[in-house]
Design an enzyme around this catalytic site. Structure first.
Site, PDB file in Angstrom:
ATOM      1  N   ASP A 175       0.838  -1.205   0.000  1.00  0.00           N
ATOM      2  CA  ASP A 175       0.000   0.000   0.000  1.00  0.00           C
ATOM      3  C   ASP A 175       0.875   1.258   0.000  1.00  0.00           C
ATOM      4  O   ASP A 175       1.444   1.623   1.023  1.00  0.00           O
ATOM      5  CB  ASP A 175      -0.920  -0.015   1.230  1.00  0.00           C
ATOM      6  CG  ASP A 175      -2.011   1.043   1.158  1.00  0.00           C
ATOM      7  OD1 ASP A 175      -1.725   2.142   0.654  1.00  0.00           O
ATOM      8  OD2 ASP A 175      -3.134   0.761   1.613  1.00  0.00           O
ATOM      9  N   LYS A 192      -6.944 -17.545  16.099  1.00  0.00           N
ATOM     10  CA  LYS A 192      -7.912 -18.156  15.183  1.00  0.00           C
ATOM     11  C   LYS A 192      -7.304 -19.318  14.387  1.00  0.00           C
ATOM     12  O   LYS A 192      -8.025 -20.072  13.724  1.00  0.00           O
ATOM     13  CB  LYS A 192      -8.492 -17.100  14.259  1.00  0.00           C
ATOM     14  CG  LYS A 192      -9.352 -16.084  15.003  1.00  0.00           C
ATOM     15  CD  LYS A 192      -9.789 -14.939  14.133  1.00  0.00           C
ATOM     16  CE  LYS A 192     -10.657 -13.968  14.935  1.00  0.00           C
ATOM     17  NZ  LYS A 192      -9.959 -13.363  16.089  1.00  0.00           N
TER      18      LYS A 192
END
Length: 334
Positions: free
Chosen positions: A41, A132
């Site tokens: 980015d 997770k």
């Protein structure tokens, strides 16, 4: 840890943890030779360059690139000693909707990082994981578990290369981009905070705690470990109460891929899990060093069979009052 004349690269370096690591390294190790911020980015790199200017910090470099591009990684890793792999797609619901994109970044990108490290002269790499990844029920967690496996197994294919791969796994980073606390703080002006499930719990770690853990793994890993911190849990309703007691808590239902409680160590992991004092570590089933020597060096003690570590059964908890203090100290809202 001595980083004098060392070159460090952070993939996903413009993220919350990447920026915290950058601040820590530049402040604590001013004699580091080079610090490379690798991300895709350009706008975030431009903004980060305002805060960490190369005029003030001549060691810093900004390198546009994507972990999906192995050739670019090889170029970026040239002359790099240590790599911290923080690049990932991390939003559960976005990964569920765009599974192929998540796999390309979190699995393909991880393999590219492994391969690029093996093809250059990188000495150590620490990859960031997530709670997770433990017994995953969503695609994001499944890709991060796969990534963990790739980095652990990379120690078995390095040949005579002395490189060491390790992983750090932890829970929600307080105040990080996209996390619940900044979300609630922005939503409180509406007078209503959406709660997925009132019984939901999560592990909690500060950015500083995450940075400390990465640096610990970078210095102390023997290769193949998954490091896990001993950290408190919080109830999502207590977070809402700490941020906006005046707001109504509206139950909206659990989202696809979410758990009520998060896990970091399953009972199946207990056979390979050791207590290091401040951290737990899950050791690889096969390793290239002597287990007895490892246990003696770190004072590592095998946990009891069947031991598990999840946010709902934790023995340490944040309260509404402690959350209020932590938010004041650690969370900055733009």
């Amino acid at each position: 840890m001595n980083l004098k004349d060392k070159s460090i690269l952070i993939t996903g370096g413009t993220g919350s943890l990447g920026k915290a690591l950058t601040k820590h390294i530049l402040t604590t190790y001013p004699d580091v030779r080079r610090l490379v911020i690798f991300s895709r980015d350009e706008q975030k790199q431009f903004q980060m360059g305002q805060e960490f200017s190369s005029k003030v910090y001549p060691q810093i470099r900004y390198f546009i690139g994507d972990v999906r591009d192995k050739e670019r990684l090889v170029r970026a890793f040239s002359g790099v000693d240590y790599v911290i792999h923080a690049a990932a797609m991390k939003h559960v619901h976005i990964a569920e909707y765009n599974p192929d994109e998540c796999i390309k970044t979190n699995v393909g990108g991880a393999q590219n990082v492994v391969d690029a490290c093996l093809e250059t002269k990188v000495e150590r790499i620490v990859a960031l994981s997530t709670d997770k990844a433990c017994a995953p029920i969503n695609l994001y967690g499944a890709t991060k578990l796969t990534s963990d496996k790739l980095f652990v197994a990379a120690n078995n294919i390095r040949g005579n290369n002395p490189i060491k791969f390790s992983v750090v796994r932890y829970g929600n980073v307080m105040g990080s981009n996209g996390s619940v606390i900044p979300f609630f703080m922005k939503m409180k002006k509406n007078g209503v905070l959406p709660i997925t499930n009132p019984n939901m719990t999560r592990f909690n770690i500060s950015l500083e705690g995450g940075v400390e853990m990465v640096m610990h793994a970078l210095e102390h890993a023997w290769g193949g470990e998954i490091f896990i911190p001993k950290i408190p849990s919080y109830k999502i309703t207590d977070v809402a109460e700490a941020i906006a007691p005046e707001c109504k808590q509206e139950i909206i239902g659990i989202r696809p891929g979410e758990k009520i409680h998060e896990e970091m160590i399953t009972s199946s992991d207990s056979f390979y899990t050791y207590d290091l004092g401040k951290y737990y570590t899950i050791l690889p089933a096969t390793h290239r060093w002597k287990l007895d020597a490892y246990k003696e060096h770190f004072g590592a003690k095998l946990v009891k069979n069947g031991f598990s570590y999840n946010s709902g059964e934790n023995t340490e908890w944040e309260t509404v009052d402690t959350l209020k203090e932590l938010i004041k100290t650690h969370v900055i809202i733009d």
